[in-house]
Design a protein around this motif. Structure first.
Motif, PDB file in Angstrom:
ATOM      1  N   GLU A  25      46.895  40.861  33.778  1.00 43.14           N
ATOM      2  CA  GLU A  25      46.474  41.721  34.882  1.00 43.14           C
ATOM      3  C   GLU A  25      47.654  42.104  35.774  1.00 43.14           C
ATOM      4  O   GLU A  25      48.120  43.213  35.731  1.00 43.14           O
ATOM      5  CB  GLU A  25      45.392  41.033  35.713  1.00 43.14           C
ATOM      6  CG  GLU A  25      44.064  40.901  34.998  1.00 43.14           C
ATOM      7  CD  GLU A  25      43.370  42.232  34.719  1.00 43.14           C
ATOM      8  OE1 GLU A  25      43.553  43.194  35.482  1.00 43.14           O
ATOM      9  OE2 GLU A  25      42.646  42.290  33.704  1.00 43.14           O
ATOM     10  N   LYS A  26      48.141  41.167  36.582  1.00 43.04           N
ATOM     11  CA  LYS A  26      49.208  41.463  37.538  1.00 43.04           C
ATOM     12  C   LYS A  26      50.574  41.189  36.927  1.00 43.04           C
ATOM     13  O   LYS A  26      51.429  42.050  36.883  1.00 43.04           O
ATOM     14  CB  LYS A  26      49.029  40.635  38.807  1.00 43.04           C
ATOM     15  CG  LYS A  26      47.761  40.944  39.551  1.00 43.04           C
ATOM     16  CD  LYS A  26      47.595  40.034  40.740  1.00 43.04           C
ATOM     17  CE  LYS A  26      46.261  40.287  41.411  1.00 43.04           C
ATOM     18  NZ  LYS A  26      45.996  39.357  42.489  1.00 43.04           N
ATOM     19  N   ASP A  27      50.786  39.947  36.527  1.00 42.60           N
ATOM     20  CA  ASP A  27      52.005  39.540  35.828  1.00 42.60           C
ATOM     21  C   ASP A  27      51.664  38.299  35.024  1.00 42.60           C
ATOM     22  O   ASP A  27      50.593  37.718  35.192  1.00 42.60           O
ATOM     23  CB  ASP A  27      53.174  39.309  36.790  1.00 42.60           C
ATOM     24  CG  ASP A  27      52.940  38.172  37.757  1.00 42.60           C
ATOM     25  OD1 ASP A  27      52.646  37.038  37.308  1.00 42.60           O
ATOM     26  OD2 ASP A  27      53.064  38.385  38.974  1.00 42.60           O
ATOM     27  N   LEU A  28      52.550  37.890  34.157  1.00 35.13           N
ATOM     28  CA  LEU A  28      52.267  36.732  33.299  1.00 35.13           C
ATOM     29  C   LEU A  28      52.013  35.470  34.107  1.00 35.13           C
ATOM     30  O   LEU A  28      51.282  34.586  33.665  1.00 35.13           O
ATOM     31  CB  LEU A  28      53.418  36.493  32.322  1.00 35.13           C
ATOM     32  CG  LEU A  28      53.581  37.505  31.207  1.00 35.13           C
ATOM     33  CD1 LEU A  28      54.755  37.106  30.312  1.00 35.13           C
ATOM     34  CD2 LEU A  28      52.335  37.648  30.384  1.00 35.13           C
ATOM     35  N   GLY A  29      52.582  35.380  35.276  1.00 35.89           N
ATOM     36  CA  GLY A  29      52.425  34.194  36.104  1.00 35.89           C
ATOM     37  C   GLY A  29      51.018  33.968  36.611  1.00 35.89           C
ATOM     38  O   GLY A  29      50.673  32.862  37.032  1.00 35.89           O
ATOM     39  N   THR A  30      50.169  34.995  36.574  1.00 36.70           N
ATOM     40  CA  THR A  30      48.780  34.833  37.007  1.00 36.70           C
ATOM     41  C   THR A  30      47.865  34.539  35.833  1.00 36.70           C
ATOM     42  O   THR A  30      46.647  34.491  35.985  1.00 36.70           O
ATOM     43  CB  THR A  30      48.289  36.089  37.756  1.00 36.70           C
ATOM     44  OG1 THR A  30      48.367  37.217  36.885  1.00 36.70           O
ATOM     45  CG2 THR A  30      49.096  36.348  39.004  1.00 36.70           C
ATOM     46  N   GLY A  31      48.435  34.352  34.661  1.00 41.45           N
ATOM     47  CA  GLY A  31      47.661  34.058  33.465  1.00 41.45           C
ATOM     48  C   GLY A  31      47.669  35.228  32.505  1.00 41.45           C
ATOM     49  O   GLY A  31      47.963  36.365  32.888  1.00 41.45           O
TER      50      GLY A  31
END
Length: 89
Positions: A25-31
């Protein structure tokens, strides 16, 4: 939602070809979600933000650095091409 699709040849079976789709969704860090296919079978999985934080802590790596390494490994670019190996088990 953003997605990438990459062709990979795992070191565990260099003659095989797999396709790896990564979506987030936003970036890889948010899943993110993964889909791996050999064109006969497909496997899916989800990695949560908590999973990412836990893995970074387990290997004692700064979380932002870990997310950057994930991005390089999972989203092939000219910069990361050929620098990461995959093993299918």
């Amino acid at each position: 939602m953003e997605k990438t699709l990459n062709r990979i040849h795992p070191v565990s079976d260099p003659e095989a070809t797999y396709f790896l789709e990564v979506s987030w969704e936003k970036d890889l860090g948010t899943g993110f979600s993964l889909l791996l296919s050999d064109c006969q079978c497909a496997w899916t999985g989800k990695v949560s933000e908590a999973d990412i934080s836990r893995e970074a802590a387990d290997i004692e790596m700064d979380r932002e650095k870990y997310v950057e390494e994930l991005r390089k490994a999972l989203i092939a670019t000219e910069e990361s091409a050929g620098k990461y190996n995959f093993v299918i088990s």
